[in-house]
Scaffold this active site. Structure first.
Site, PDB file in Angstrom:
ATOM      1  N   CYS A  82       0.861  -1.187   0.000  1.00 29.15           N
ATOM      2  CA  CYS A  82       0.000   0.000   0.000  1.00 29.15           C
ATOM      3  C   CYS A  82       0.892   1.229   0.000  1.00 29.15           C
ATOM      4  O   CYS A  82       1.804   1.347   0.821  1.00 29.15           O
ATOM      5  CB  CYS A  82      -0.895  -0.010   1.235  1.00 29.15           C
ATOM      6  SG  CYS A  82      -1.792   1.534   1.470  1.00 29.15           S
TER       7      CYS A  82
ATOM      8  N   HIS B  45      -5.216   1.699  -9.465  1.00 29.51           N
ATOM      9  CA  HIS B  45      -4.516   2.043  -8.225  1.00 29.51           C
ATOM     10  C   HIS B  45      -4.986   1.155  -7.088  1.00 29.51           C
ATOM     11  O   HIS B  45      -6.186   0.985  -6.887  1.00 29.51           O
ATOM     12  CB  HIS B  45      -4.727   3.520  -7.880  1.00 29.51           C
ATOM     13  CG  HIS B  45      -4.089   4.438  -8.876  1.00 29.51           C
ATOM     14  ND1 HIS B  45      -4.773   5.456  -9.492  1.00 29.51           N
ATOM     15  CD2 HIS B  45      -2.826   4.451  -9.380  1.00 29.51           C
ATOM     16  CE1 HIS B  45      -3.962   6.078 -10.329  1.00 29.51           C
ATOM     17  NE2 HIS B  45      -2.770   5.486 -10.292  1.00 29.51           N
TER      18      HIS B  45
ATOM     19  N   CYS C  77     -10.319   8.511  -6.302  1.00 28.58           N
ATOM     20  CA  CYS C  77      -9.213   7.616  -5.951  1.00 28.58           C
ATOM     21  C   CYS C  77      -8.199   8.368  -5.076  1.00 28.58           C
ATOM     22  O   CYS C  77      -8.066   9.581  -5.160  1.00 28.58           O
ATOM     23  CB  CYS C  77      -8.560   7.129  -7.241  1.00 28.58           C
ATOM     24  SG  CYS C  77      -7.018   6.246  -7.003  1.00 28.58           S
TER      25      CYS C  77
ATOM     26  N   CYS D 128     -40.499  26.789 -12.914  1.00 28.21           N
ATOM     27  CA  CYS D 128     -40.319  27.710 -11.785  1.00 28.21           C
ATOM     28  C   CYS D 128     -40.938  27.185 -10.493  1.00 28.21           C
ATOM     29  O   CYS D 128     -40.825  27.826  -9.455  1.00 28.21           O
ATOM     30  CB  CYS D 128     -40.889  29.086 -12.121  1.00 28.21           C
ATOM     31  SG  CYS D 128     -42.686  29.142 -12.175  1.00 28.21           S
TER      32      CYS D 128
ATOM     33  N   CYS E 282     -71.211  32.688 -14.795  1.00 28.65           N
ATOM     34  CA  CYS E 282     -71.502  33.516 -15.963  1.00 28.65           C
ATOM     35  C   CYS E 282     -71.312  34.995 -15.648  1.00 28.65           C
ATOM     36  O   CYS E 282     -71.628  35.461 -14.559  1.00 28.65           O
ATOM     37  CB  CYS E 282     -72.933  33.264 -16.397  1.00 28.65           C
ATOM     38  SG  CYS E 282     -73.446  34.339 -17.726  1.00 28.65           S
TER      39      CYS E 282
ATOM     40  N   CYS F 233     -79.030  42.969 -12.345  1.00 24.02           N
ATOM     41  CA  CYS F 233     -79.169  43.641 -11.056  1.00 24.02           C
ATOM     42  C   CYS F 233     -80.596  43.449 -10.552  1.00 24.02           C
ATOM     43  O   CYS F 233     -81.508  43.157 -11.318  1.00 24.02           O
ATOM     44  CB  CYS F 233     -78.859  45.127 -11.217  1.00 24.02           C
ATOM     45  SG  CYS F 233     -79.153  46.085  -9.713  1.00 24.02           S
TER      46      CYS F 233
ATOM     47  N   CYS G 169     -82.597  45.596  -9.796  1.00 21.41           N
ATOM     48  CA  CYS G 169     -83.449  46.591 -10.433  1.00 21.41           C
ATOM     49  C   CYS G 169     -83.852  46.178 -11.846  1.00 21.41           C
ATOM     50  O   CYS G 169     -84.647  46.850 -12.486  1.00 21.41           O
ATOM     51  CB  CYS G 169     -82.760  47.953 -10.465  1.00 21.41           C
ATOM     52  SG  CYS G 169     -81.473  48.063 -11.725  1.00 21.41           S
TER      53      CYS G 169
HETATM   54 ZN   LIG Z   1      -6.571   5.978  -9.269  1.00 26.25          ZN
HETATM   55 ZN   LIG Z   2     -43.252  28.793 -14.365  1.00 20.50          ZN
HETATM   56 ZN   LIG Z   3      -2.531   1.331   3.590  1.00 22.76          ZN
HETATM   57 ZN   LIG Z   4     -79.526  48.153 -10.547  1.00 22.71          ZN
END
Ligand SMILES: [Zn+2]
Ligand SMILES: [Zn+2]
Ligand SMILES: [Zn+2]
Ligand SMILES: [Zn+2]
Ligand SMILES: [Zn+2]
Ligand SMILES: [Zn+2]
Ligand SMILES: [Zn+2]
Length: 591
Positions: free
Chosen positions: A168, A187, A211, A291, A340, A345, A347
């Site tokens: 190692c 390695h 690594c 968004c 709608c 009214c 009236c």
């Molecule tokens: Zn490597």
């Molecule tokens: Zn958007």
């Molecule tokens: Zn080692």
């Molecule tokens: Zn009215």
């Protein structure tokens, strides 16, 4: 999860097998036979992965992987929408595995290499396909920092392939082969040193662990990391796994958390190449994928954001509250109870709720001579008004219409919706009707068109307020074009408005009255009057025609905005494509 870990460890041992292959190859001075490679792929990906590859890339590109990993045959076709999926904590693993398997199978690489490549391309498989086209397999992988065992110089040169025992280079101990691990780059270090390296890396939040060799770009094998960490630091192994899973949400341009509040716990994945699109989470929340705000097409994200910021401006709201509609004849305040917008009214005076102007009582809008009020007329604002007030008046014009159509949507959703559903049930169970006519799909569809186009109308006023308000920079040379496009847009908006009101009225007449619906549970179905056959035929014809017209008009408006108006702005903007049935419904992904 235990079986999954085992699965991953399987890869680890498999890699050791591969090392043996490497040794064998070195001794025989020959590449591993192609059949061996094909088996290898089969073991890793399985049949499911191949199915997903075809599914995700449906029509986009079809890769046919031959036993020789370096040769791919690519066929190109038209793009198609793969559909969106809802991912939960439980299905996150599956979702990620799908993409990993796809890439592993396409390129015949290992899981950690596929992950590194996917993270490099922000989990965009179509991006990987494009890159593959441009650069080819080798260069694409190299550019993403992926070192392949099959062509790393150390392994093929054989200079450091450990035989019997290995030294190692971190702790300088000479150790038997079962106490050292070799990465793709060739390695080799002792397992204790690797373990400490992994522990430090995970502690500092890394999910792509490099690594230990100085300047070596290779990403460590996930299976090795997991197995070594698990032996000494099981908590770190778990954290590493969590990092890997979360990467699918954090580094992924195709996945976003559902923005619902309180959060529903799902993330939504959209089809390849979809950025400007709207999706509906299974929790019921519809949002703009770009968004993450509530769905807002045909209004572009930037404009929608400005509009909402302005809408919460308390000064404006106060001003508007003081200017609610009153009857043009008796001046009493008017309240509207249906969707709608032709209102009568107390009236007896009829008026258009959008502008407050008096109208005749005939509902067919085309018969109201010259009544048209979707345009904001600068001249009516009056010369005596100061600029600030004029601006507010202009804003109110658009805001009123935005809110009124929004209000109509709510009524048509909450009150007309159940009524329409009841009418559909009646139609489907009415034994007096000929069998072929016992169907209410056309009514359900028309109601859906109405709801979607109400929202389109409402948002079109937010769009128009900014598009024509001079606040957004337009290309100076295109002023004349803007005028022409504005007229086209307003004509479309006007026609859409008329037909939406018309459709609303027809549906309202065809569905049982609102007060009957409210205590439906107490009213047996038989007591709600059935429609005579001739009436059904007439209503169906009118409804279907109107719904079709409304759909066409919405489509034209989206096209006008995207193709005629938005290109005139200096700041580039885009909108989601028009979908007559509203945002794409994300399907729950099985865990
Ligand atoms: Zn490597
Ligand atoms: Zn958007
Ligand atoms: Zn080692
Ligand atoms: Zn009215
Ligand atoms: Zn949700
Ligand atoms: Zn009007
Ligand atoms: Zn009409």
């Amino acid at each position: 999860m235990a079986s999954d870990d085992e699965d991953e460890c399987g890869y680890f041992y498999d890699d050791e097998d591969a090392d043996e292959d490497g040794v064998a190859a070195f001794e025989d001075d020959a590449a591993p036979p192609p059949e061996r490679r094909a088996d290898y792929t089969g073991f890793r990906g399985g049949g499911i992965g191949a199915g997903i590859a075809a599914d995700r890339l449906c029509g986009l590109r079809i890769f046919v992987c031959t036993p020789n990993p370096s040769s791919f045959q690519i066929r190109k076709g038209g793009r198609c929408y793969a559909g969106s999926a809802a991912i939960t904590q439980e299905s996150l693993y599956t979702a990620q595995k799908q993409d990993l398997s796809t890439v592993m199978n396409l390129l015949n690489i290992k899981q950690h290499q596929a992950r590194a490549l996917l993270i490099h391309h922000r989990w965009k498989i179509d991006g990987i396909c494009d890159c593959f086209d441009r650069k080819g397999r080798e260069r694409m992988l190299r550019d993403a920092g992926i070192v392949l065992q099959e062509n790393n110089s150390l392994a093929s040169g054989g200079s450091r392939i450990p035989v019997g025992s290995a030294k190692c280079n971190v702790c300088f101990e000479e150790l038997p082969l079962n106490s050292v691990s070799t990465m793709d780059c060739g390695h080799c270090f002792c397992n204790d040193c690797w373990t400490e390296h992994f522990n430090t890396s995970v502690k500092s939040g890394k999910k792509q662990i490099q690594c230990m060799e100085v300047k070596c770009p290779a990403i460590c094998d996930e299976g090795t990391v997991r197995c070594l960490l698990f032996g000494k630091y099981p908590e770190m192994a778990k954290r590493f796994d969590r990092f890997l899973l979360e990467s699918y949400l954090e580094d992924n341009d195709s996945v976003k958390w559902c923005p619902s509040a309180p959060h529903c716990g799902r993330a939504i994945r959209v089809g390849a190449g979809e950025r400007y699109c709207e999706v509906e989470c299974p929790c019921g929340f519809s949002f703009c994928f770009n968004c993450a705000a509530q769905a807002h097409s045909p209004c572009p994200c930037i404009i929608w954001d400005k509009w909402n910021a302005k809408n919460t401006d308390s000064e404006n709201i106060k001003w508007i509250l003081n200017n609610t509609k009153s009857c043009p004849k008796c001046f009493k305040p008017i309240e509207k109870d249906g969707g709608c917008n032709l209102v009568r009214c107390k009236c007896g005076q009829y008026l258009c709720y959008l502008c407050g102007g008096p109208t005749g009582q005939e509902h067919t809008w085309s018969s109201i001579a010259g009544h048209s009020c979707n345009r904001f007329k600068e001249e009516t604002a009056g010369k005596s008004l100061d600029t600030k007030r004029q601006q507010l008046q202009r804003y109110t014009h658009y805001c009123d219409r935005f809110k009124i159509h929004g209000g109509s949507y709510k009524v048509e959703m909450e009150k007309m919706g159940p009524a329409v559903a009841q009418r559909v049930r009646l139609l489907e169970s009415d034994l007096n009707l000929p069998f072929a006519m016992r169907d209410g799909d056309w009514l359900t569809r028309a109601h859906r068109r109405l709801l979607v186009s109400r929202q389109v109308l409402s948002r079109s006023y937010a769009f128009a307020f900014y598009m024509f308000g001079g606040e957004l920079r337009t290309r100076p040379a295109d002023q004349a074009t803007l005028g022409v496009a504005k007229n086209l847009f307003e004509d479309q908006q006007e026609r859409l408005e008329h037909h939406v009101e018309h459709l609303s009225k027809v549906l309202n007449a065809g569905a049982p009255a609102v007060h009957q619906v409210e205590n439906l549970s107490k009213v047996p179905v038989a007591h709600v009057p059935a429609m005579p056959e001739a009436e059904v035929v007439r209503m169906k014809q009118e409804t279907v025609t109107l719904a079709k017209t409304v759909e066409t008009l919405c489509g034209e408006m989206y096209k006008c905005i995207q193709d005629e108006l938005l290109p005139l702005l200096v700041e580039p903007m885009s909108i989601a494509a028009y979908r007559p049935d509203g945002p794409d419904k994300a399907k729950e992904l099985a865990a």
